[in-house]
Design an enzyme around this catalytic site. Structure first.
Site, PDB file in Angstrom:
ATOM      1  N   CYS A 118      31.994  11.610  99.054  1.00 25.06           N
ATOM      2  CA  CYS A 118      31.710  11.624  97.607  1.00 25.06           C
ATOM      3  C   CYS A 118      30.235  11.792  97.267  1.00 25.06           C
ATOM      4  O   CYS A 118      29.889  12.571  96.375  1.00 25.06           O
ATOM      5  CB  CYS A 118      32.289  10.381  96.943  1.00 25.06           C
ATOM      6  SG  CYS A 118      31.574   8.812  97.496  1.00 25.06           S
ATOM      7  N   HIS A 144      32.111   4.727  94.689  1.00 26.75           N
ATOM      8  CA  HIS A 144      32.401   6.149  94.531  1.00 26.75           C
ATOM      9  C   HIS A 144      31.259   6.756  93.729  1.00 26.75           C
ATOM     10  O   HIS A 144      30.750   6.150  92.781  1.00 26.75           O
ATOM     11  CB  HIS A 144      33.725   6.361  93.813  1.00 26.75           C
ATOM     12  CG  HIS A 144      34.065   7.815  93.613  1.00 26.75           C
ATOM     13  ND1 HIS A 144      34.143   8.711  94.649  1.00 26.75           N
ATOM     14  CD2 HIS A 144      34.301   8.533  92.475  1.00 26.75           C
ATOM     15  CE1 HIS A 144      34.429   9.907  94.178  1.00 26.75           C
ATOM     16  NE2 HIS A 144      34.528   9.830  92.867  1.00 26.75           N
ATOM     17  N   ASP A 180      32.931  15.093  88.341  1.00 22.99           N
ATOM     18  CA  ASP A 180      33.185  14.562  89.684  1.00 22.99           C
ATOM     19  C   ASP A 180      33.708  15.677  90.592  1.00 22.99           C
ATOM     20  O   ASP A 180      34.854  16.108  90.475  1.00 22.99           O
ATOM     21  CB  ASP A 180      34.207  13.430  89.604  1.00 22.99           C
ATOM     22  CG  ASP A 180      34.383  12.716  90.930  1.00 22.99           C
ATOM     23  OD1 ASP A 180      33.798  13.164  91.932  1.00 22.99           O
ATOM     24  OD2 ASP A 180      35.098  11.697  90.964  1.00 22.99           O
ATOM     25  N   ASP A 219      43.197  -2.322  85.711  1.00 28.84           N
ATOM     26  CA  ASP A 219      43.535  -3.706  86.055  1.00 28.84           C
ATOM     27  C   ASP A 219      44.070  -3.750  87.481  1.00 28.84           C
ATOM     28  O   ASP A 219      44.821  -2.860  87.908  1.00 28.84           O
ATOM     29  CB  ASP A 219      44.595  -4.259  85.099  1.00 28.84           C
ATOM     30  CG  ASP A 219      44.079  -4.394  83.672  1.00 28.84           C
ATOM     31  OD1 ASP A 219      42.854  -4.583  83.509  1.00 28.84           O
ATOM     32  OD2 ASP A 219      44.890  -4.299  82.743  1.00 28.84           O
ATOM     33  N   GLU A 231      19.181   1.595  87.497  1.00 25.98           N
ATOM     34  CA  GLU A 231      19.507   1.364  86.084  1.00 25.98           C
ATOM     35  C   GLU A 231      20.994   1.031  86.001  1.00 25.98           C
ATOM     36  O   GLU A 231      21.834   1.757  86.514  1.00 25.98           O
ATOM     37  CB  GLU A 231      19.198   2.602  85.247  1.00 25.98           C
ATOM     38  CG  GLU A 231      19.545   2.426  83.767  1.00 25.98           C
ATOM     39  CD  GLU A 231      19.315   3.671  82.936  1.00 25.98           C
ATOM     40  OE1 GLU A 231      19.655   3.655  81.738  1.00 25.98           O
ATOM     41  OE2 GLU A 231      18.797   4.668  83.484  1.00 25.98           O
TER      42      GLU A 231
END
Length: 676
Positions: free
Chosen positions: A287, A345, A368, A410, A446
């Site tokens: 990634c 990721h 992405d 969740d 940041e």
């Protein structure tokens, strides 16, 4: 002649004295005024919406009152012809235009200021000149120039308001990638390398070999005015799953037929290899490699971008915004779900106005390039407004629901025994616990978490687990389990702890440590339980990139209620020392002695020790020092000579490994400032 001036191929219909000798593309001047210095030494590179200057030099003096000049730009089969005005007429923001200022007119030469529309396509254009008098016509092919987006120009959709932002997100060729876990964040340097020779050409080639261009060149050229379109094309082209893209991904197994993803340190080497292999995929990426290469390409083409890490990033395979995890009653994690949570990721945020959406969705957009799920039939993701993720606008283009799940799904944790679910809990805070990018002008992170997640409800746990201190290699792992009894009666409990190794994007492997005990807790009491894992129980299992997963299951012996808490973290390795004689600021094309060393603090003899030093733009080849045995307290050292071939920020890397560990044990870097 160099790239600043060149002879011109031309055809005169009727011979006269109006013969063009050469054209000066004023490359140095134009590159300075267009903020493109360093992107190419071979061709003119300018930004849309701004005028650039070309000087036409003739063999004979010209009477300009008797001649008219037209310029023509060609892009594929499309062309636009426009007059050169010898007046102070303003440039049109919507069409190509050209004018000559009085001070730029001479008997043998004239300097023309050419301006493109602010919504011009990003591409390489052909420039032609037509000179006409009452009786004669001359046509010349002047050459080519590259036109990029213009984040400095307020009318461009990629415009950024502050100069410090532009310096960081367009001009900086150095960055940091944050990896590890949310409790033990590590930073890795990355050389974006947009000023390295050949990188601009590779970025332009990506557009030319894309499926969109190959299937319909003219439509592709016309759509390249739109940064949304550019981002989707380039996002798909960074991976090779659907096209002639740059990188092949691999997450497990052997990397012997390529390069392990952890060994890459910059984008330029990857793009050079892709170009030199006739657009064959470079092996291998994960990634952060995909994201950093895309960040380089976007910065080169003028789209502000930054690399962002999401810690505890969910991959929601069934698009229901929940992730299920399964554990045994002793805390061992099972690999039973198609959903997964990566410890980290990495993706890209790019900056633009979304003219296709409402104003509230302007700003940072997620893109992405890691091939996970298809978007409109192609392995790409985004651009999706970060504000749409925060507002949970699931239908916002592109791929909002998948990105939302990545940062805010969740987690349902199920405790299973004998095929039955005997415990269940929901964690609404675990996914996307921390989202980091490099800060402007510094190496500090940041925190972007609040830009993605609006709700911040505190956790409600009966059992929690923390590390007493961040562990270093060779130290014991010290854990603290806190058990709170919120009921009005005492409880008799069994505590099970289990430790497993895992990679950042996978489920844990076999366990390497476990323990259990029985205990009693009084009503409304809080118990603090301490545990320690000795270094001898883990040290030869770990590399720097491995992660420890520890779970505790507390069972009420009477009610059979079970409660689970987990932690994941890296074990810090000891640092490699890198010292450059004369300091970290060096001159181009001068040799500097560098000393690199690693000391064995593990307390055991390390066999097959290897210290490797490399640095793109500083060393021609990697330098390796080997020792058959590295005794406790002994150091392995290397002295290398470095020489920089171009200015900017360079990175010198050191890695240490040994035969008793499956991968790199320690990795360090040193930033070096190179000046003329």
């Amino acid at each position: 002649m160099d790239c600043m001036q060149q002879a011109v191929n031309g055809r005169a219909l009727i011979a006269d004295h109006c013969q063009l000798k050469f054209i000066n593309f004023e490359t140095q001047h134009n590159h300075a005024t267009h903020e493109t210095a360093g992107l190419s030494a071979h061709q003119l590179v300018v930004r849309r919406g701004w005028a650039f200057k070309v000087t036409l030099v003739f063999h004979q003096p010209i009477n300009w009152s008797k001649h008219s000049l037209d310029l023509e730009v060609q892009l594929g089969n499309n062309s636009e012809r426009f007059p050169v005005h010898f007046t102070a007429q303003c440039h049109s923001p919507l069409r190509w235009s050209a004018r000559v200022f009085p001070d730029d007119v001479h008997s043998h030469s004239v300097s023309v200021h050419v301006c493109s529309p602010v919504l011009s396509s990003v591409a390489s254009y052909h420039l032609l000149l037509h000179i006409q008098s009452h009786h004669n016509m001359h046509n010349y092919e002047l050459g080519t120039f590259v036109l990029l987006c213009n984040p400095w120009f307020k009318d461009d959709p990629v415009s950024m308001p502050l100069e410090v932002q532009l310096q960081e997100y367009i001009q900086s060729d150095y960055g940091l990638v944050y990896v590890g876990t949310h409790q033990s964040v590590r930073q890795q340097p990355w050389a974006f390398g947009q000023y390295e020779s050949g990188v601009l050409e590779a970025c332009m080639q990506l557009l030319q070999v894309s499926p969109q261009h190959q299937s319909d060149r003219q439509t592709d050229y016309l759509r390249r005015v739109d940064p949304v379109y550019l981002c989707r094309v380039l996002c798909a082209m960074v991976n090779c799953n659907d096209d002639l893209g740059v990188l092949a991904g691999k997450w497990q197994g052997s990397y012997k037929d390529g390069v392990s993803p952890t060994e890459w340190t910059g984008s330029a080497e990857i793009l050079h290899q892709w170009m030199s292999s006739n657009c064959s995929p470079v092996r291998y990426g994960q990634c952060w490699v995909f994201a950093c290469v895309l960040c380089t390409v976007l910065r080169v083409l003028g789209i502000p971008s930054r690399v962002v890490t999401v810690f505890n990033a969910a991959h929601d395979a069934n698009a229901n915004l929940t992730i299920e995890e399964y554990y045994s009653s002793r805390g061992e994690k099972f690999n039973l779900s198609k959903d997964s949570i990566w410890n980290f990721h990495v993706w890209v945020e790019c900056w633009m106005r979304r003219v296709d959406l409402r104003e509230e969705f302007d700003g940072w957009q997620v893109v992405d390039p890691t091939p996970q799920e298809k978007s409109a039939g192609v392995f790409c993701c985004g651009p999706c407004p970060v504000s749409a993720v925060q507002k949970r606008c699931l239908r916002c283009p592109f791929d909002a629901s998948f990105i939302l799940a990545s940062v805010d799904a969740d987690v349902i944790r199920l405790i299973v025994r004998d095929g039955l679910v005997v415990g269940r809990s929901m964690d609404t805070e675990w996914v996307g616990q921390l989202i980091y990018t490099k800060n402007i002008g510094s190496d500090k992170p940041e925190n972007l978490t609040h830009t993605y997640k609006a709700r911040t409800s505190p956790p409600h746990l009966e059992v929690s687990m923390d590390m007493e201190k961040a562990p270093s290699m060779g130290d014991s792992i010290c854990l603290c389990v806190t058990v709170s009894n919120h009921s009005s009666h005492p409880r008799f409990l069994t505590e099970h702890l289990n430790a497993q190794l895992k990679h950042y994007n996978s489920s844990p492997h076999e366990n390497f440590w476990r323990t259990h005990r029985q205990l009693e807790i009084q009503p409304f009491q809080v118990l603090t339980l301490h545990h320690s894992i000795q270094a001898s129980q883990y040290k030869f299992l770990l590399t720097q990139d491995d992660i420890v997963n520890i779970a505790v299951v507390v069972k009420d012996m009477r009610s059979k209620e079970r409660v689970l808490a987990t932690q994941e973290f890296n074990i810090c390795s000891h640092q490699i020392t890198i010292e450059i004689e004369g300091g970290d600021s060096i001159q181009m094309k001068k040799n500097y002695k560098t000393h690199v060393s690693y000391t064995n603090h593990c307390g055991n003899v390390l066999a097959g020790a290897v210290l490797c030093v490399d640095g793109y733009g500083l060393l021609q080849n990697k330098h390796e020092t080997r020792l058959a045995l590295l005794q406790p307290g002994e150091s392995i050292q290397a002295s290398v000579s470095i020489m920089a071939s171009s200015p900017g920020t360079k990175l010198l890397h050191g890695t240490f490994s040994h035969s008793q560990s499956p991968g790199v044990v320690c990795r360090s870097f040193q930033k070096i400032s190179v000046h003329d």
